[in-house]
Scaffold this active site. Structure first.
Site, PDB file in Angstrom:
ATOM      1  N   SER A 250       1.255  -1.365   0.540  1.00 26.52           N
ATOM      2  CA  SER A 250      -0.204  -0.552  -0.006  1.00 26.52           C
ATOM      3  C   SER A 250       0.916   1.002  -0.026  1.00 26.52           C
ATOM      4  O   SER A 250       1.379   1.577  -0.648  1.00 26.52           O
ATOM      5  CB  SER A 250      -0.933   0.155   1.095  1.00 26.52           C
ATOM      6  OG  SER A 250      -2.155   1.141   0.535  1.00 26.52           O
TER       7      SER A 250
ATOM      8  N   ASP B 266      -9.988  -5.256  -4.105  1.00 25.63           N
ATOM      9  CA  ASP B 266      -9.317  -4.342  -4.303  1.00 25.63           C
ATOM     10  C   ASP B 266      -9.465  -2.550  -5.116  1.00 25.63           C
ATOM     11  O   ASP B 266      -9.380  -2.324  -5.977  1.00 25.63           O
ATOM     12  CB  ASP B 266      -7.675  -4.018  -3.837  1.00 25.63           C
ATOM     13  CG  ASP B 266      -7.147  -3.031  -3.030  1.00 25.63           C
ATOM     14  OD1 ASP B 266      -7.848  -1.955  -3.275  1.00 25.63           O
ATOM     15  OD2 ASP B 266      -5.479  -3.490  -3.650  1.00 25.63           O
TER      16      ASP B 266
ATOM     17  N   HIS C 129      -8.063  -5.638   0.137  1.00 23.24           N
ATOM     18  CA  HIS C 129      -6.598  -4.516   0.079  1.00 23.24           C
ATOM     19  C   HIS C 129      -5.736  -5.201   1.529  1.00 23.24           C
ATOM     20  O   HIS C 129      -6.532  -5.554   2.440  1.00 23.24           O
ATOM     21  CB  HIS C 129      -6.697  -3.420  -0.359  1.00 23.24           C
ATOM     22  CG  HIS C 129      -5.734  -2.543   0.582  1.00 23.24           C
ATOM     23  ND1 HIS C 129      -4.354  -2.501  -0.417  1.00 23.24           N
ATOM     24  CD2 HIS C 129      -5.058  -1.831   1.434  1.00 23.24           C
ATOM     25  CE1 HIS C 129      -3.787  -1.616  -0.427  1.00 23.24           C
ATOM     26  NE2 HIS C 129      -4.133  -0.758   0.590  1.00 23.24           N
TER      27      HIS C 129
END
Length: 314
Positions: free
Chosen positions: A158, A254, A286
Site C-alpha cells: 500500500s 481492492d 486490500h
C-alpha cells in the site's frame, strides 16, 4: 457525562477521527508487539534506532539458524496504512515479516517512518530515504555480519509500495552507491483524480480514497500530486526506475487494483530495461495478507515474493 464528550470535527474513515479540540484518535493500527524469537518461523527480531535525532527506528529480522559468515539478501520493507496508521511493531506486520523472512531466507528491515498528520508528507519519504542510507553505514552487527548488499531489495504494501517507487527514483538521482536489485510492490497505493476501471462505478470508495489523500497531502494538485499519481505531470518517466526487477501484486476486490495494473502495463510498455511480473489474487481485498496471514492466498503471495527475491521462476 455527555456534555464533556469530545466532538468530532473530521472523520478520515476507517483510520482516524479529529476532535474539535484538535486531538487525533486513531481507530486502527495502534497495537504493538515486542520483537524476539518467533517459535513458529524460527525468525529472530530486534528493534534498532536509525536516527537518534528524529527517533527514526526499524525492526530488523534474520533467521535464527543463520551461520557465521553466511550472507543473505536484504529487504528494506515499508508498511502500509495510508501514511496515517500502523508501525513495524503492529502484530499483523510482525507476523507477516516473520513469514517472509522464513520463506525467503533473508534479512529484513521494517521501517518505522513517522506518520501524518503529526508529521506531514514528505516526512515519511524522508524517513524512508534516511533508513535506506542508515542500514548501510555499518552500525548494526546483523547487517555487517549477514547482509549481502549485492542482493538489496525494496518492498512494501500500500503506502509502503508507493514509498518504494519514489525511493528507487531518488536513488537514481543521487547516484546511490548500493544498487537496488528489485522492488516488491504489494497492492500499491497510487491514485488519480480521474476514475479508472472499477473506480468509475464505485463512487463511494473513490470518494473515500480521495479523502485519505487530501487529508495527508493537502495541495491544489489533489490526487494528481506526483507523490500519489506516478503518471501525473511532474512525475518521472518509469523508464528511469532504478532497479532490475519488479513484482506487483494486486487483489481482485481492492479499489486500488486498477492503479497497480496500470503501473505494471505502463512499466512494461516503457523503455525500462528490467523484468516485471504481476500477480492478481482472486476474491481478496486490500492487504488481505496482513489481515489474514494464515489464509492460503496469503501463503501463496509470500511464496511468490520469496521466489522473486531469490530469482526463481514461479
Amino acid at each position: 457525562m455527555e456534555s464533556t464528550k469530545k466532538q468530532v470535527s473530521l472523520e478520515v474513515l476507517p483510520w482516524l477521527v479529529v476532535h474539535s479540540d484538535g486531538t487525533l484518535e486513531r481507530l486502527a493500527g495502534t497495537e504493538v508487539c515486542p520483537p524476539g524469537l518467533d517459535p513458529e518461523t524460527g525468525v529472530l527480531s530486534k528493534d534498532i534506532i536509525i536516527d537518534p535525532k528524529t527517533g527514526l527506528s526499524a525492526r530488523i529480522y534474520r533467521p535464527d539458524s543463520i551461520q557465521p559468515g553466511q550472507k543473505l539478501p536484504v529487504v528494506l520493507y515499508f508498511h502500509g496504512g495510508a501514511f496515517l496508521i500502523a508501525s513495524a511493531s503492529l502484530p499483523n506486520y510482525h507476523t507477516s515479516i516473520n513469514k517472509l523472512v522464513a520463506q525467503a531466507n533473508i534479512i529484513a528491515v521494517s521501517v518505522n517512518y513517522r506518520l501524518a498528520p503529526e508529521h506531514p508528507l514528505p516526512t515519511a519519504y524522508e524517513d524512508s530515504w534516511n533508513a535506506l542510507q542508515g542500514v548501510q553505514v555499518g552500525n548494526e552487527p546483523w547487517i555487517n555480519d549477514y547482509a549481502d548488499f549485492n542482493q538489496f531489495f525494496l518492498a512494501g504494501d500500500s503506502a509502503g509500495a508507493n514509498i518504494s517507487h519514489h525511493l528507487a527514483f531518488r536513488a537514481k538521482q543521487s547516484n546511490h552507491s548500493v544498487k537496488i536489485k528489485g522492488i516488491g510492490m504489494i497492492h500499491p497505493y497510487f491514485w488519480g483524480t480521474q476514475p479508472v476501471g472499477s473506480e468509475v462505478t464505485d463512487e463511494a470508495r473513490k470518494k473515500m480514497v480521495d479523502g485519505w489523500w487530501r487529508f495527508v497531502c493537502p495541495s491544489d494538485k489533489g490526487s494528481d500530486d506526483p507523490w500519489i499519481n506516478p503518471f501525473a505531470d511532474g512525475s518521472p518517466n518509469l523508464e528511469g526506475l532504478e532497479c532490475e526487477r519488479v513484482i506487483i501484486t494486486v487483489a481482485e476486490r481492492d479499489i486500488l487494483r486498477e492503479r497497480g495494473k496500470m503501473y505494471y502495463e505502463k512499466l512494461v510498455n516503457s523503455k525500462w530495461r528490467g523484468n516485471a511480473e504481476i500477480m492478481e489474487t482472486k476474491g481478496k481485498d486490500h492487504v488481505f495478507h496482513i489481515l489474514e496471514p494464515d489464509c492460503d492466498e496469503a501463503k501463496e503471495m509470500v511464496r511468490r515474493l520469496a521466489l522473486f527475491i531469490n530469482q526463481v521462476e514461479a
